[in-house]
Every structure is written in structure tokens, then in C-alpha cells.
Scaffold this motif. Structure first.
Motif, mmCIF file in Angstrom:
data_model
loop_
_atom_site.group_PDB
_atom_site.id
_atom_site.type_symbol
_atom_site.label_atom_id
_atom_site.label_comp_id
_atom_site.label_asym_id
_atom_site.label_seq_id
_atom_site.Cartn_x
_atom_site.Cartn_y
_atom_site.Cartn_z
ATOM 1 N N MET A 1 0.848 -1.173 0.000
ATOM 2 C CA MET A 1 0.000 0.000 0.000
ATOM 3 C C MET A 1 0.894 1.236 0.000
ATOM 4 O O MET A 1 1.859 1.307 0.771
ATOM 5 C CB MET A 1 -0.886 -0.008 1.252
ATOM 6 C CG MET A 1 -1.669 1.257 1.422
ATOM 7 S SD MET A 1 -2.869 1.258 2.767
ATOM 8 C CE MET A 1 -1.849 0.987 4.163
ATOM 9 N N LYS A 2 0.591 2.185 -0.836
ATOM 10 C CA LYS A 2 1.341 3.430 -0.898
ATOM 11 C C LYS A 2 0.609 4.488 -0.087
ATOM 12 O O LYS A 2 -0.610 4.615 -0.163
ATOM 13 C CB LYS A 2 1.513 3.881 -2.342
ATOM 14 C CG LYS A 2 2.400 2.941 -3.125
ATOM 15 C CD LYS A 2 2.737 3.495 -4.474
ATOM 16 C CE LYS A 2 3.645 2.487 -5.160
ATOM 17 N NZ LYS A 2 4.390 3.085 -6.223
ATOM 18 N N VAL A 3 1.379 5.261 0.692
ATOM 19 C CA VAL A 3 0.837 6.332 1.520
ATOM 20 C C VAL A 3 1.638 7.592 1.228
ATOM 21 O O VAL A 3 2.867 7.576 1.296
ATOM 22 C CB VAL A 3 0.929 5.972 3.026
ATOM 23 C CG1 VAL A 3 0.537 7.156 3.886
ATOM 24 C CG2 VAL A 3 0.052 4.767 3.346
ATOM 25 N N LYS A 4 0.931 8.679 0.888
ATOM 26 C CA LYS A 4 1.610 9.953 0.662
ATOM 27 C C LYS A 4 2.193 10.459 1.970
ATOM 28 O O LYS A 4 1.541 10.395 3.021
ATOM 29 C CB LYS A 4 0.633 10.993 0.116
ATOM 30 C CG LYS A 4 0.225 10.760 -1.316
ATOM 31 C CD LYS A 4 -0.683 11.891 -1.789
ATOM 32 C CE LYS A 4 -1.117 11.682 -3.223
ATOM 33 N NZ LYS A 4 -2.006 12.781 -3.659
ATOM 34 N N VAL A 5 3.440 10.957 1.899
ATOM 35 C CA VAL A 5 4.109 11.474 3.083
ATOM 36 C C VAL A 5 4.925 12.708 2.702
ATOM 37 O O VAL A 5 5.535 12.753 1.638
ATOM 38 C CB VAL A 5 5.015 10.393 3.734
ATOM 39 C CG1 VAL A 5 6.087 9.906 2.775
ATOM 40 C CG2 VAL A 5 5.628 10.895 5.031
ATOM 41 N N ILE A 6 4.872 13.706 3.569
ATOM 42 C CA ILE A 6 5.742 14.869 3.467
ATOM 43 C C ILE A 6 6.748 14.743 4.604
ATOM 44 O O ILE A 6 6.363 14.612 5.774
ATOM 45 C CB ILE A 6 4.956 16.192 3.587
ATOM 46 C CG1 ILE A 6 3.986 16.336 2.415
ATOM 47 C CG2 ILE A 6 5.922 17.384 3.654
ATOM 48 C CD1 ILE A 6 3.032 17.514 2.546
ATOM 49 N N ASN A 7 8.023 14.784 4.262
ATOM 50 C CA ASN A 7 9.081 14.659 5.258
ATOM 51 C C ASN A 7 9.773 16.005 5.410
ATOM 52 O O ASN A 7 10.590 16.390 4.579
ATOM 53 C CB ASN A 7 10.082 13.581 4.848
ATOM 54 C CG ASN A 7 11.131 13.348 5.901
ATOM 55 O OD1 ASN A 7 11.121 13.957 6.962
ATOM 56 N ND2 ASN A 7 12.064 12.454 5.604
ATOM 57 N N ARG A 8 9.416 16.726 6.460
ATOM 58 C CA ARG A 8 10.055 18.014 6.750
ATOM 59 C C ARG A 8 11.091 17.868 7.864
ATOM 60 O O ARG A 8 11.512 18.861 8.448
ATOM 61 C CB ARG A 8 8.996 19.048 7.128
ATOM 62 C CG ARG A 8 8.111 19.404 5.941
ATOM 63 C CD ARG A 8 7.309 20.649 6.173
ATOM 64 N NE ARG A 8 6.505 20.940 4.995
ATOM 65 C CZ ARG A 8 5.229 21.271 5.036
ATOM 66 N NH1 ARG A 8 4.588 21.367 6.182
ATOM 67 N NH2 ARG A 8 4.573 21.513 3.916
ATOM 68 N N SER A 9 11.455 16.629 8.153
ATOM 69 C CA SER A 9 12.476 16.386 9.168
ATOM 70 C C SER A 9 13.856 16.371 8.522
ATOM 71 O O SER A 9 13.987 16.422 7.301
ATOM 72 C CB SER A 9 12.222 15.052 9.879
ATOM 73 O OG SER A 9 12.683 13.968 9.087
#
Length: 143
Positions: A1-9
Motif C-alpha cells: 500500500m502506498k501512503v503519501k508522506v511529506i518529510n520536513r524532518s
């Protein structure tokens, strides 16, 4: 399953450490360390934002090593990230030990488990079906 993620770390995305892992370790994203005094709690940022599909949640769970060795746990375990939440994932950590615990940037602080769930529609009733357990509560099936 693909999940959209924003990585601001400043860190890599969480990943499964073994082929059969259920959880992914998530890291603290800090500008400066957080010192947790005994019985204190803190909301620790991760720098992650996700878009889960409908019918799924992300559970935020304690890491067993931190709990066993240092008394550090996720206070609302498991925390729940709902599919319609778009804010930063933060982890509510609590220090249940007698010693200060320092959380450093990049430290693995919790596990993330994505799980499918159902929503219920309540059906009011006057009676429920019988079972062997019945209304036996806490401890009723053990010693």
C-alpha cells in the motif's frame, strides 16, 4: 500500500527494520534536546505529515527497548492518527522512571503501525446474545 508522506524532518523516512516487522521506528525531529524529568511528558515532533487512505489509521506505539531500559513510553498508547488528519505527527512521550531522560534529535522514539479499521453503526437493543463468559469482567477468565 502506498501512503503519501511529506518529510520536513532532517531524517530518513521511517522504514521496516526486518522483513516481517509490523512497525516502523520514527525519529525525533528536534532543534535542541528535550530533557524529560521523572513523570514528565512532552510532545515530540517528527517532521512527518501523512495522507492515509480511508479505512486506515496509523497507531503510534512505544518502543519496547525504551520502555524496558529507561521507563519511556507513549502516554496515550497507542496514539491514533486518523485518515483525515493532515498535521504533523507528534509523539506524546512520558518518563515513568526516577531519572531524567534526554531525547536527542534523530533518536528513535516510537513505532508507527498502519492498520485497517471499520466504523460501526450502533444498533440500539434491549438484550445481547449469551456467551460462556457472559458479563465476566477484568480477571474473570484467569486466576
Amino acid at each position: 500500500m502506498k501512503v503519501k508522506v511529506i518529510n520536513r524532518s532532517k531524517h530518513d523516512l521511517p522504514r521496516y527494520e526486518t522483513a516481517l516487522s509490523a512497525g516502523m521506528d520514527v525519529r525525533a525531529n528536534l532543534d535542541e534536546p528535550i530533557v524529560l524529568k521523572p513523570l514528565a511528558r512532552a510532545m515530540v515532533p517528527t517532521g512527518l505529515f501523512v495522507e492515509l487512505p480511508a479505512g486506515y489509521e496509523m497507531q503510534v506505539r512505544p518502543r519496547s527497548g525504551l520502555a524496558a531500559k529507561f521507563g519511556l513510553t507513549v502516554l496515550n498508547a497507542p496514539g491514533t492518527v486518523d485518515a483525515d488528519y493532515r498535521g504533523e505527527i507528534k509523539v506524546i512521550l512520558a518518563n515513568l522512571s526516577n531519572d531524567d531522560f534526554t531525547i536527542n534529535d534523530g533518536e528513535r522514539i516510537a513505532q508507527l503501525v498502519v492498520a485497517q479499521h471499520a466504523q460501526v453503526q450502533w444498533e440500539p437493543a434491549e438484550e445481547l446474545s449469551n456467551t460462556d463468559r457472559g458479563a465476566g469482567g477484568f480477571g474473570s477468565t484467569g486466576k
